[in-house]
Design an enzyme around this catalytic site. Structure first.
Site, short mmCIF file in Angstrom:
data_model
loop_
_atom_site.label_atom_id
_atom_site.label_comp_id
_atom_site.label_asym_id
_atom_site.label_seq_id
_atom_site.Cartn_x
_atom_site.Cartn_y
_atom_site.Cartn_z
CD GLN A 24 -7.80 -4.96 28.92
OE1 GLN A 24 -7.48 -3.81 28.62
NE2 GLN A 24 -7.98 -5.89 28.01
CB SER B 54 -16.27 -2.17 27.27
OG SER B 54 -15.17 -2.26 26.42
CD GLU C 62 -4.84 -3.29 24.61
OE1 GLU C 62 -5.03 -2.17 25.11
OE2 GLU C 62 -5.71 -4.16 24.54
CB SER D 84 -13.11 -1.53 16.25
OG SER D 84 -13.21 -0.27 15.62
CG ASN D 85 -8.70 -4.00 12.99
OD1 ASN D 85 -8.36 -3.95 14.18
ND2 ASN D 85 -8.34 -4.98 12.18
CD GLU D 86 -14.00 -1.25 11.35
OE1 GLU D 86 -14.11 -1.58 12.55
OE2 GLU D 86 -13.80 -2.07 10.43
#
Ligand SMILES: Cc1cc2nc3c(=O)[nH]c(=O)nc-3n(C[C@H](O)[C@H](O)[C@H](O)COP(=O)(O)OP(=O)(O)OC[C@H]3O[C@@H](n4cnc5c(N)ncnc54)[C@H](O)[C@@H]3O)c2cc1C
Lengths: 350, 381
Positions: free
Chosen positions: B124, B127, B242, B364-366
């Site tokens: 992938q 980023s 995902e 991210s979890n945030e």
């Protein structure tokens, strides 16, 4: 393999929800606090009108003969609207216990049609819950004695109320004398009956905890969208968002655990007790966090008697250790998951 | 509600189990080494040749036409047999479903069968140095030149790109466009002139991801997935898959849970010394079951015609925190031994280190909490 509820189950839930939305408002719950029973009379009548008292009563006794998964969605509505437990206890776990009594056709004939029509309320006492909920307003009490099931009328016991932090709850110390006349099931049969009763009480509470979680979340969402500080709704602040997102995560992941527990109980799965305890821990954690984060995002208003949040927080706090405290439920879960072969891929529905 | 497998599902389980018993290799070297990469690729070929590469795809595309319950059963038997991690997981679990939904028939026929056998290994490439959580800040451009896009810029953190044959990702095809507009979803072979792949060592010392530099790299327009400028929508359409389902099947954590239970029983002294340990281990094992149950619920809803919505973000948070909890419990049992390079401790420490990444990658979890708050709970932006 299908984890979804039937259309009938969802429609029934929707009907009950619609009725509670109108009839079980926070004002009605508060009105109940002023009554000896803890329940506003109109609400009591509503439960029978909705057919809930008939749900677990077998068809031969004029009921609908339904069971645990049918109750699963409904218990969440009881929680969401903080409908006092007396109504749920009679209609679900107590009705199931009576219908499962062995060789008791006469008693079932005497009690179940009346229960189904909302004319008989039942309280249950067991070592997991030594204070009997709603004993003072019940007609009939089903009481544990050395694994036997005893049935006594309220007039034949001594009742001392014990106040709870939740003004809707009516807990009572009950003194009574077991006799062969009051015994309706011996210890052999009683052990299993009581286990299922206790599991149903615990499952009902887990469902209430899920509903309470959602209610507190909804109150918090409404409040934080409307309350402004620094020129913006406080719900737009990330710290506030994340407190509520954490509650949503716990709630989302408690639901399938709860659903599996209901299914296992209905089908007599050998692990049903452990699954119920798992549900209690997961739903209890979600509810506890909802109460904690719910008051936090309300600020000082959440600390007032006037704010309806207290109705739901106090129910959450009170139910946390009812019908099995954390120690009891954790032990049952640990015995299950730490047993040989209990953990691993493919074990879930084995 | 019916929580039983059908006879056909049970037969399918038996079939997978039998095949795995015959074919699963012993422990392979880490797939972030050459040797390990080759060994894993050989395993993927074997899976693909026997129709187990990606069971949910149609037979004509290298799969078996299985439904998602069968996929879960396959995963359970796969991990129960101790089979290796899937080398091409980003291809089969992430790009695969996207190709199914947005690919032309020609693209599906071209890419999926080769992916199922790992003839093409995929990485992938979303980023960039300036675009992490804020993926809409992507700056790598792909300007149009006739039947080609010409790519310039840099991608980073691309997992297993060092070994990959292809990457998939978003590129800015419309000059001067802003944020999520003007991006296109492109499939790019890594052997094209102008591409430099520079491995980056991860916490465990191995080069598990890489940065990729593009200097006037020419990619045929046929390699675009979905419409030009619509790449964001294409990428987002399958992001829920995902986070919520495919990338982390519960069986993977159940395999870890089984090892944790065994570790706990093998160290009765640890539990005697720390009375909280039993509770902690039991809680992690129970949470693993909760994750499995939740996945079956999601699949049931999909099979009843539902779609995966923003609640997929709750799943991403749950599985990444679960992985941490399982590994932290193991390290607590190992105690003083945890830091040591012993065969038992090393595997747990490696897993623990990888678990640190779970709350960071795949959004991210945030960011997931933001999504839950705004799209699931409806809080103001
Ligand atoms: C093991 C691993 C494998 C990876 N594999 C790939 C891959 O194959 N392909 C690929 O394209 N990428 C990959 N990534 C990169 C991954 O997608 C990014 O790390 C992720 O999107 C976060 O971006 P960042 O690292 O730039 O962190 P940042 O975005 O800089 O975030 C740093 C911290 O700030 C927080 N933060 C940032 N923005 C906000 C906000 N709005 N609100 C609250 N908190 C915020 C983050 O949550 C985080 O805690 C991988 C990462 C890891 C660790």
């Amino acid at each position: 393999m299908d984890f979804t509820y039937t259309q009938d189950q969802k429609s029934f839930r929707d009907a009950v929800r619609a009725a509670f939305m109108v009839e079980a408002t926070p004002d009605v719950v508060r009105e109940g606090w002023e009554h000896a029973s803890g329940v506003a009379p109109a609400l009591e009548a509503l439960i029978a009108e909705q057919g809930l008292t008939a749900l677990s009563v077998p068809e031969v006794f004029g009921g609908l003969g339904l069971s645990d998964t049918d109750w699963a969605l409904l218990t969440q509505e009881f929680g969401y609207y903080a409908v006092p437990d007396a109504l749920l206890t009679t209609s679900y776990p107590a009705a199931c216990l009576i219908r499962e009594l062995p060789d008791a056709a006469n008693r079932q004939q005497a009690w179940l049609p009346a229960l189904s029509e909302g004319r008989l309320s039942v309280a249950v006492g067991h070592p997991l819950s030594p204070l009997v909920g709603d004993a003072d307003s019940a007609d009939l009490l089903l009481l544990w004695h050395e694994d036997e099931v005893h049935a006594v009328w309220r007039a034949d016991v001594d009742i001392t109320p014990v106040a709870s932090v939740d003004p809707s709850r009516r807990l009572c110390r009950v003194s009574w004398n077991p006799s062969s006349a009051s015994r309706v099931a011996d210890a052999g049969a009683g052990r299993e009956l009581w286990q299922r009763l206790a599991d149903r009480m615990a499952l009902a509470i887990a469902g209430e905890q899920l509903g309470l979680t959602q209610r507190v979340l909804d109150l918090a969402i409404d409040y934080t969208a409307q309350r402004k500080q620094f020129g913006k709704p406080i719900g737009s602040f990330q710290a506030v968002k994340h407190l509520l997102a954490d509650v949503a995560v716990k709630g989302e992941f408690a639901k399938p655990v709860f659903n599996r527990a209901a299914y296992a109980l209905e089908h007599g799965h050998p692990n049903a007790g452990a699954y119920v305890s798992h549900a209690r821990l997961a739903c209890g954690d979600a509810a506890w966090l909802a109460a904690r984060n719910g008051i936090q995002v309300h600020g000082a208003i959440g600390y007032t008697w006037e704010c309806d949040l207290q109705i739901f927080m106090k129910r959450i706090w009170a139910l946390e250790s009812a019908w099995g405290d954390a120690a009891y439920h954790k032990a049952r879960v640990a015995d299950w998951v730490l047993a040989d072969g209990a953990a691993g891929p493919g074990v879930t529905f084995a | 509600m019916d929580l039983n497998y059908t006879p056909a599902q049970q037969a399918f389980r038996a079939q997978v189990r039998a095949w795995m018993r015959e074919n699963v290799p012993g422990e392979l070297p880490d797939y972030d080494t050459w040797e390990g990469f080759e060994a894993h690729r050989a395993w993927e070929r074997k899976l693909g040749d026997s129709g187990w590469g990606m069971v949910t795809w149609p037979e004509a595309l290298g799969g078996r036409g299985c439904d998602l319950i069968e996929w879960l059963i396959f995963e359970e038997e796969y991990y129960a047999a101790g089979a290796p991690l899937r080398l091409n997981q980003n291809g089969i679990f992430l790009l695969g479903p996207t190709l199914m939904e947005f690919g032309t028939d020609a693209q599906k026929a071209r890419f999926l069968p080769r992916m199922a056998r790992c003839d093409d290994m995929w990485a992938q490439a979303w980023s960039e140095p300036g675009a992490g959580s804020d993926m809409a800040a992507i700056r790598t451009t792909a300007y149009r030149d006739g039947n080609h896009y010409v790519i310039n810029g840099q991608k980073t953190w691309s997992t297993r790109a060092r070994w990959a044959d292809w990457i998939f990702g978003l590129f800015r095809t419309e000059q001067g466009s802003q944020r999520h507009h003007g991006l296109s979803y492109l499939l790019v072979p890594l052997d094209l002139p102008g591409i430099t792949v520079r491995p980056i060592r991860q916490l465990n010392g191995l080069a598990g991801f890489a940065e990729i530099f593009f200097d006037e790299v020419r990619v045929p327009v046929d390699n675009r997935l979905g419409d030009e400028g619509e790449g964001w929508a294409v990428a987002m359409a399958t992001a829920g898959f995902e986070r919520g389902l495919m990338l982390r099947s519960p069986a993977r954590y159940q395999a870890t849970a089984r090892r944790l239970a065994a570790l706990y029983h093998a160290h009765p002294d640890a539990a005697r010394r720390d009375p909280a340990l039993r509770d902690r281990v039991a809680a992690a094992l129970a949470a693993t079951e909760a994750y499995a149950l939740s996945t079956y619920r999601t699949v049931s809803q999909l099979q009843a015609g539902g779609r995966i919505g923003p609640e997929a973000s709750t799943s991403k948070i749950f599985w990444s925190e679960l992985d941490l909890a399982l590994h932290e419990a193991a390290l607590a049992i190992l105690g003083k031994e945890a830091e040591l390079d012993t065969p038992e401790a090393r595997r747990w420490m490696e897993g623990f280190m990888f678990a640190q990444a779970g709350p960071i990658y795949a959004g991210s979890n945030e960011i997931q909490r933001n999504i839950i708050a705004e799209r699931m709970l409806g809080l103001p932006r």
